[in-house]
Design an enzyme around this catalytic site. Structure first.
Site, PDB file in Angstrom:
ATOM      1  N   ASN A 151       1.007  -1.383  -0.114  1.00  0.00           N
ATOM      2  CA  ASN A 151       0.082   0.569  -0.055  1.00  0.00           C
ATOM      3  C   ASN A 151       0.974   1.410   0.103  1.00  0.00           C
ATOM      4  OD1 ASN A 151       0.703  -0.258   2.758  1.00  0.00           O
ATOM      5  ND2 ASN A 151      -0.954   0.140   3.741  1.00  0.00           N
ATOM      6  N   PRO A 175       9.511  -7.836  -1.250  1.00  0.00           N
ATOM      7  CA  PRO A 175       8.303  -6.494  -1.382  1.00  0.00           C
ATOM      8  C   PRO A 175       7.221  -7.603  -1.705  1.00  0.00           C
ATOM      9  CG  PRO A 175       9.211  -6.335  -3.466  1.00  0.00           C
ATOM     10  CD  PRO A 175      10.549  -7.766  -2.393  1.00  0.00           C
ATOM     11  N   GLY A 227       2.446  -6.321   7.538  1.00  0.00           N
ATOM     12  CA  GLY A 227       0.895  -6.615   6.515  1.00  0.00           C
ATOM     13  C   GLY A 227       0.021  -7.228   7.546  1.00  0.00           C
ATOM     14  N   GLU A 247       4.032  -5.148  12.512  1.00  0.00           N
ATOM     15  CA  GLU A 247       2.784  -4.115  11.766  1.00  0.00           C
ATOM     16  C   GLU A 247       1.729  -4.252  11.002  1.00  0.00           C
ATOM     17  OE1 GLU A 247       2.805  -0.587  13.039  1.00  0.00           O
ATOM     18  OE2 GLU A 247       4.683  -1.454  13.987  1.00  0.00           O
ATOM     19  N   CYS A 281      -3.362   0.870   6.847  1.00  0.00           N
ATOM     20  CA  CYS A 281      -3.805   0.968   8.398  1.00  0.00           C
ATOM     21  C   CYS A 281      -4.207   1.339   9.538  1.00  0.00           C
ATOM     22  CB  CYS A 281      -2.380   0.302   8.815  1.00  0.00           C
ATOM     23  SG  CYS A 281      -1.063   1.465   8.986  1.00  0.00           S
TER      24      CYS A 281
HETATM   25  P1  NAD Z   1      -0.059  -9.712   3.648  1.00  0.00           P
HETATM   26  O1  NAD Z   1      -0.283 -10.122   4.467  1.00  0.00           O
HETATM   27  O2  NAD Z   1      -0.805 -10.192   2.480  1.00  0.00           O
HETATM   28  O3  NAD Z   1       1.637  -9.537   2.751  1.00  0.00           O
HETATM   29  C1  NAD Z   1       2.371  -8.273   3.316  1.00  0.00           C
HETATM   30  C2  NAD Z   1       3.842  -9.350   3.155  1.00  0.00           C
HETATM   31  O4  NAD Z   1       3.966 -10.330   3.764  1.00  0.00           O
HETATM   32  C3  NAD Z   1       4.430  -8.842   1.346  1.00  0.00           C
HETATM   33  O5  NAD Z   1       5.695  -8.950   1.116  1.00  0.00           O
HETATM   34  C4  NAD Z   1       3.893 -10.997   1.679  1.00  0.00           C
HETATM   35  O6  NAD Z   1       4.743 -10.892   0.137  1.00  0.00           O
HETATM   36  C5  NAD Z   1       4.627 -11.160   2.804  1.00  0.00           C
HETATM   37  N1  NAD Z   1       3.929 -13.090   2.565  1.00  0.00           N
HETATM   38  C6  NAD Z   1       3.035 -12.930   2.415  1.00  0.00           C
HETATM   39  N2  NAD Z   1       2.892 -14.281   2.809  1.00  0.00           N
HETATM   40  C7  NAD Z   1       3.603 -14.837   3.577  1.00  0.00           C
HETATM   41  C8  NAD Z   1       4.734 -15.785   4.138  1.00  0.00           C
HETATM   42  N3  NAD Z   1       3.557 -16.473   4.341  1.00  0.00           N
HETATM   43  N4  NAD Z   1       6.324 -15.565   4.442  1.00  0.00           N
HETATM   44  C9  NAD Z   1       6.469 -14.288   4.792  1.00  0.00           C
HETATM   45  N5  NAD Z   1       6.402 -13.633   4.214  1.00  0.00           N
HETATM   46  C10 NAD Z   1       4.812 -13.172   3.627  1.00  0.00           C
HETATM   47  O7  NAD Z   1      -0.675  -7.754   3.074  1.00  0.00           O
HETATM   48  P2  NAD Z   1      -1.315  -7.140   2.117  1.00  0.00           P
HETATM   49  O8  NAD Z   1      -1.673  -7.036   1.739  1.00  0.00           O
HETATM   50  O9  NAD Z   1       0.841  -6.949   1.204  1.00  0.00           O
HETATM   51  O10 NAD Z   1      -1.209  -5.863   3.081  1.00  0.00           O
HETATM   52  C11 NAD Z   1      -1.607  -5.302   3.673  1.00  0.00           C
HETATM   53  C12 NAD Z   1      -1.703  -4.919   5.039  1.00  0.00           C
HETATM   54  O11 NAD Z   1      -0.969  -4.807   5.738  1.00  0.00           O
HETATM   55  C13 NAD Z   1      -3.652  -4.779   5.875  1.00  0.00           C
HETATM   56  O12 NAD Z   1      -3.620  -5.940   6.879  1.00  0.00           O
HETATM   57  C14 NAD Z   1      -2.996  -3.421   6.123  1.00  0.00           C
HETATM   58  O13 NAD Z   1      -3.318  -2.948   7.071  1.00  0.00           O
HETATM   59  C15 NAD Z   1      -1.474  -3.731   7.009  1.00  0.00           C
HETATM   60  N6  NAD Z   1      -0.879  -2.515   6.915  1.00  0.00           N
HETATM   61  C16 NAD Z   1      -0.235  -2.012   8.414  1.00  0.00           C
HETATM   62  C17 NAD Z   1       0.004  -1.481   8.091  1.00  0.00           C
HETATM   63  C18 NAD Z   1       0.986  -0.905   9.912  1.00  0.00           C
HETATM   64  O14 NAD Z   1       1.834   0.425   9.287  1.00  0.00           O
HETATM   65  N7  NAD Z   1       0.718  -1.504  10.615  1.00  0.00           N
HETATM   66  C19 NAD Z   1       1.391  -0.693   7.470  1.00  0.00           C
HETATM   67  C20 NAD Z   1       0.815  -0.630   6.079  1.00  0.00           C
HETATM   68  C21 NAD Z   1      -0.338  -1.525   5.492  1.00  0.00           C
END
Ligand code: NAD
Length: 483
Positions: A151, A175, A227, A247, A281
């Site tokens: 995002n 990423p 994530g 996060e 988020c």
């Molecule tokens: P996601 O959890 O699908 O993916 C996040 C990252 O994890 C990606 O790089 C993905 O490739 C990786 N990943 C996926 N499966 C994995 C595994 N089994 N092992 C290791 N890495 C793995 O999240 P997204 O859809 O990319 O992002 C959206 C989410 O992120 C939302 O829930 C949002 O609220 C959160 N977010 C939080 C913050 C914060 O600062 N708290 C900021 C931005 C986004």
């Protein structure tokens, strides 16, 4: 050859398997480039390179590591138009609004890390034994894994990479697959700034392969991930004893007390709902407005939706970009359908506009049920669910039905009530009288331990502390002890 490649040990390379995938433009729904699809073998090469580089990098003086971070910041500033262009193409961020904003901000955390690391103090500890002089030092952990979401792909890597390297760590970074071209653009800047080979390694590819290898490989020593809570649970199960910084997602809430002025605050609340098409988020995901303000506030929010115009991200009149992928679009439909089935009313928006790509209209919804998905889960899109209330207890029941707690906001002029709400809300951050997105890179940010919004804190010295071990050195001035 792919257009965007891996960067391992200071060199650009294809995935060892030769695999690639299409990068999609969410504003058109069409592919715009190919990206190297890294796998476990590429991740292992990155871990080996990071370990080799660590032995040299940890000994580079802190002031020099700091100066290199400042150099990266300068290159990011010089190349911010390019960063803005790729944010527009790969994420559909409106070029003259969000893409400009994020690319302009990308250098900030590099400067904050560079600055704060120089003034991070450890302690001397007085002891019962008069012959001992005990001091503590911050030492690098080793190789840090950084896993970043889609995002804010120019901003969020900055919450990990500079803080890791300035403390003397090296990094293996993957990423989100739908934001890898932006990651490569950032990596170009890092390379141009002269960060030595192996210090930061980038491997795009599926999280369950590349990210997982970075997590489980014994050659990495800490994991930072932004994530979803679901991914954080998987990583927790796989990381063993490695320290983790997470996060994760949020779900508001925003509470508007009876003495607030709807005309004054609606624009701020709407911005917290619709900025980045709601894919933040810290978005205002649930809004609770005092009953006496209900009509005026809902009308003002509907009027505000007019300012959020989905469309071609290159058009200067566009103020809202698309959702990142079709999965997010489907989630909007699912959450709305569920809310309406449980008695909610769609007051404005509520569907995909007649546009190519992955857009969703800015949407205002009222009277959602306590067990509806918009109340229990993160929606992560441009939907503003509003409920009115007469007593605080009514609001608490709704708030407690969700186990996320990242950022909340309270609007009131009553100082006592503001403090009471701010101290009781189980969110890592509460903002009084402003939008939920207020944050600066030196301030602590994260979820609380009673919910699923994260683990630990990013921001300034908090990230620096995560990126280091506290070493204690005891110096004996007397005879060696025997017992
Ligand atoms: P996601 O959890 O699908 O993916 C996040 C990252 O994890 C990606 O790089 C993905 O490739 C990786 N990943 C996926 N499966 C994995 C595994 N089994 N092992 C290791 N890495 C793995 O999240 P997204 O859809 O990319 O992002 C959206 C989410 O992120 C939302 O829930 C949002 O609220 C959160 N977010 C939080 C913050 C914060 O600062 N708290 C900021 C931005 C986004």
């Amino acid at each position: 050859m792919s257009d965007y490649r891996c960067y391992i040990n200071g060199a650009w390379c294809e995935a060892q398997s030769g695999a690639t995938y299409d990068a999609m433009n969410p504003g058109t729904g069409e592919p715009f480039a190919t990206i190297a699809k890294g796998g476990r073998e590429d991740a292992k090469r990155a871990v080996a390179a990071a370990n080799e580089a660590f032995e040299t990098w940890r000994k580079v003086p802190l002031w020099e590591r700091s100066a290199i971070c400042v150099k990266v910041a300068e290159v990011l500033d010089q190349r911010q138009e390019e960063v803005g262009d790729i944010l527009c193409t790969e994420l559909g961020k409106p070029r003259h609004q969000e893409a400009k904003f994020e690319s302009g901000e990308a250098s900030v955390p590099w400067r904050v890390a560079a600055e704060q690391a120089k003034y991070l103090e450890a302690h001397t500890k007085p002891c019962e034994d008069p012959n001992k002089r005990v001091l503590t030092f911050r030492q690098p952990r080793g190789v840090v894994t950084a896993i970043t979401p889609w995002n804010f792909p120019a901003a969020i890597p900055g919450e990990y990479l500079p803080f890791a390297i300035v403390m003397g760590n090296t990094v293996c970074w993957t990423p989100a697959p739908t934001a890898a071209a932006t990651a490569v653009k950032l990596m170009e800047c890092i390379h141009e700034a002269g960060v030595p080979q192996g210090v930061i390694n980038l491997v795009p590819g599926p999280g369950a392969e590349v990210g997982d290898e970075f997590v489980v490989n014994p050659g990495t020593h800490a994991v930072g991930m932004t994530g979803s809570p679901q991914t954080a649970h998987i990583i927790t199960a796989r990381a063993g004893l490695k320290p983790r910084l997470f996060e994760l997602g949020g779900n508001g809430p925003v509470i508007i007390l009876p003495d607030a002025d709807p005309a004054k605050i609606a624009s701020s609340v709407a911005s917290a709902c619709f900025f980045a098409a709601g894919q933040v988020c810290s978005s205002a995901e649930r809004i609770f407005v005092a009953d006496n303000l209900r009509k005026e506030f809902v009308d003002a929010m509907v009027a505000e939706t007019e300012k959020w115009i989905p469309g071609d991200p290159l058009d200067e009149h566009t103020t809202m970009g698309p959702q990142n992928n079709m999965g997010v679009v489907e989630k909007m439909g699912g959450h709305l359908e569920d809310a309406v089935a449980r008695g909610a009313t769609v007051v404005s928006g509520g569907k995909r506009p007649d546009l190519p790509g992955f857009f969703w209209e800015p949407t205002v919804l009222t009277d959602f049920a306590i067990d509806s998905l918009v109340n229990r889960e993160e929606t992560f899109g441009p939907i503003a669910p509003i409920n009115s209330f007469r007593t605080d207890d009514e609001v608490w029941k709704f708030i407690k039905a969700c186990n996320l707690g990242l950022v909340s906001a309270v609007f009131t002029q009553d100082v006592d009530r503001a403090w009471q709400w701010a101290e009781e809300l189980d969110t890592g951050i509460t903002v009084v009288n402003d939008w939920t997105h207020f944050w600066e890179h030196h301030l602590p940010f994260g979820g609380t331990s009673r919910n699923e919004s994260g683990l630990g804190r990013i921001g300034g010295r908090h990230t620096l502390e995560f990126m280091s071990n506290l070493k204690t050195i005891s110096f004996n001035l007397g005879n060696p002890t025997s017992f």
